[in-house]
Each structure stands twice: as C-alpha cells, then as structure tokens.
Design an enzyme around this catalytic site. Sequence first.
Site, PDB file in Angstrom:
ATOM      1  N   LEU A  39       0.797  -1.220   0.000  1.00  0.00           N
ATOM      2  CA  LEU A  39       0.000   0.000   0.000  1.00  0.00           C
ATOM      3  C   LEU A  39       0.838   1.282   0.000  1.00  0.00           C
ATOM      4  O   LEU A  39       0.307   2.371   0.184  1.00  0.00           O
ATOM      5  CB  LEU A  39      -0.971  -0.014   1.181  1.00  0.00           C
ATOM      6  N   CYS A  40       2.141   1.164  -0.227  1.00  0.00           N
ATOM      7  CA  CYS A  40       2.997   2.342  -0.303  1.00  0.00           C
ATOM      8  C   CYS A  40       2.847   3.022  -1.650  1.00  0.00           C
ATOM      9  O   CYS A  40       2.707   2.370  -2.679  1.00  0.00           O
ATOM     10  CB  CYS A  40       4.463   1.952  -0.104  1.00  0.00           C
ATOM     11  N   HIS A  41       2.923   4.338  -1.624  1.00  0.00           N
ATOM     12  CA  HIS A  41       2.906   5.119  -2.855  1.00  0.00           C
ATOM     13  C   HIS A  41       4.284   5.088  -3.508  1.00  0.00           C
ATOM     14  O   HIS A  41       5.301   4.989  -2.821  1.00  0.00           O
ATOM     15  CB  HIS A  41       2.531   6.578  -2.558  1.00  0.00           C
ATOM     16  N   ASP A  64      23.595 -11.917   4.426  1.00  0.00           N
ATOM     17  CA  ASP A  64      23.903 -12.757   3.272  1.00  0.00           C
ATOM     18  C   ASP A  64      25.399 -12.811   2.990  1.00  0.00           C
ATOM     19  O   ASP A  64      25.948 -13.875   2.710  1.00  0.00           O
ATOM     20  CB  ASP A  64      23.160 -12.243   2.038  1.00  0.00           C
ATOM     21  N   MET A 108       8.675   4.515   5.290  1.00  0.00           N
ATOM     22  CA  MET A 108       8.816   3.132   4.821  1.00  0.00           C
ATOM     23  C   MET A 108      10.061   2.960   3.949  1.00  0.00           C
ATOM     24  O   MET A 108      10.700   1.910   3.978  1.00  0.00           O
ATOM     25  CB  MET A 108       7.564   2.686   4.066  1.00  0.00           C
ATOM     26  N   GLU A 109      10.423   3.984   3.202  1.00  0.00           N
ATOM     27  CA  GLU A 109      11.627   3.910   2.380  1.00  0.00           C
ATOM     28  C   GLU A 109      12.879   3.827   3.254  1.00  0.00           C
ATOM     29  O   GLU A 109      13.789   3.032   2.971  1.00  0.00           O
ATOM     30  CB  GLU A 109      11.685   5.114   1.436  1.00  0.00           C
TER      31      GLU A 109
END
EC number: 4.6.1.17
Length: 172
Positions: A75-77, A128, A113-114
């Site tokens: 739901l992120c733009h 990793d 969120m970014e």
Amino acid sequence: MTTLTHLDDEGRARMVNVGEKPITARRAVARGEVRMLGATLDQVRSNSLSKGDVLAVARIAGIQAAKRTDELIPLCHSLPLDAVSVDFELDDTLPGVRVTASASVESRTGVEMEALTAVSVAALTIYDMCKAVDKGMVIDKLCLVRKEGGRSGVWDRTEFDDATSQPATAKE
C-alpha cells in the site's frame, strides 16, 4: 488514538488518497543492527570475507531497496526520492554493525517506509554476505528514528521510550 488510514469504512485494505495533500519536504531516518560474532565483525572491518566488500554491497542494496519500496510494501505510494543514504557503524560492544538510513523527498506523503526498507535490506545483505562464517547473526532493533514534514511535523524517537513509542515523560 489516530485512525488507521489504510482501511476503508468496511475495514478493507486500501491505498490512501493523497491527491489533495500539499507537496512538502519530507525526511525520515531509520536504524537497525546486525549482531554477529566478534571474529565476523573483524572480517567485515578488514574486508576479508570471500564475497567481497560487505558494507559497499549492503549500502547499494539499501539504496536500491528504498527506491523500490512501493514494489515490496503493497500500500505504499511510488515516490520520486530526492536522496537516500545508508551508513554503517562497526561496534565492538555489540559486536556488530549499526545501520542507519535516511530518505528525503518533496511529496504528498512521507518516506518512513523507504528509510525502514533501506535499513532492512542493508541488514539482510550484511547477513547474506557473512552467513558462510556466522549463521547465528541477529538482525535487531529496526525502528524509525525521526520523521520530518507533512501535517504531523517532526517526530523524534529520542522523545519516546524505545519499547512503547509512548512519551518518555510517561514512564514511571
């Protein structure tokens, strides 16, 4: 308490309409850590792991992830990011690596969120790159540190208890 904006009147998930919001400068900073064996941290520091320069690869992975957050979080733009930075602090007391990311944009919605995605993917990349020598690493303490801009203005974690996001003054 604030209403959850990603739910419609029937409780279904929705993407928030930000079309009427003003474009403002927005910035967010997030952090996290990768705890590892001291010997693993020594190899990161000396750049002696067989996969190559752990921190250089993790930095690029974090930046790339921030740019693609809308593809990962449903739901992120989509945001035309102005800048993303990913920085590392090697800490013998963890032992491990602290990851900090900053993202900025001039837009109708924030970049929390970014920044969080950048830290997450940078930390996963460190895992990793080092897993051949240390499978017991722990990615921990992922959190928003600060956000600036938009209607709610500035939010700073130093003003809150880390565990609860409650005002530090509310602690007994």
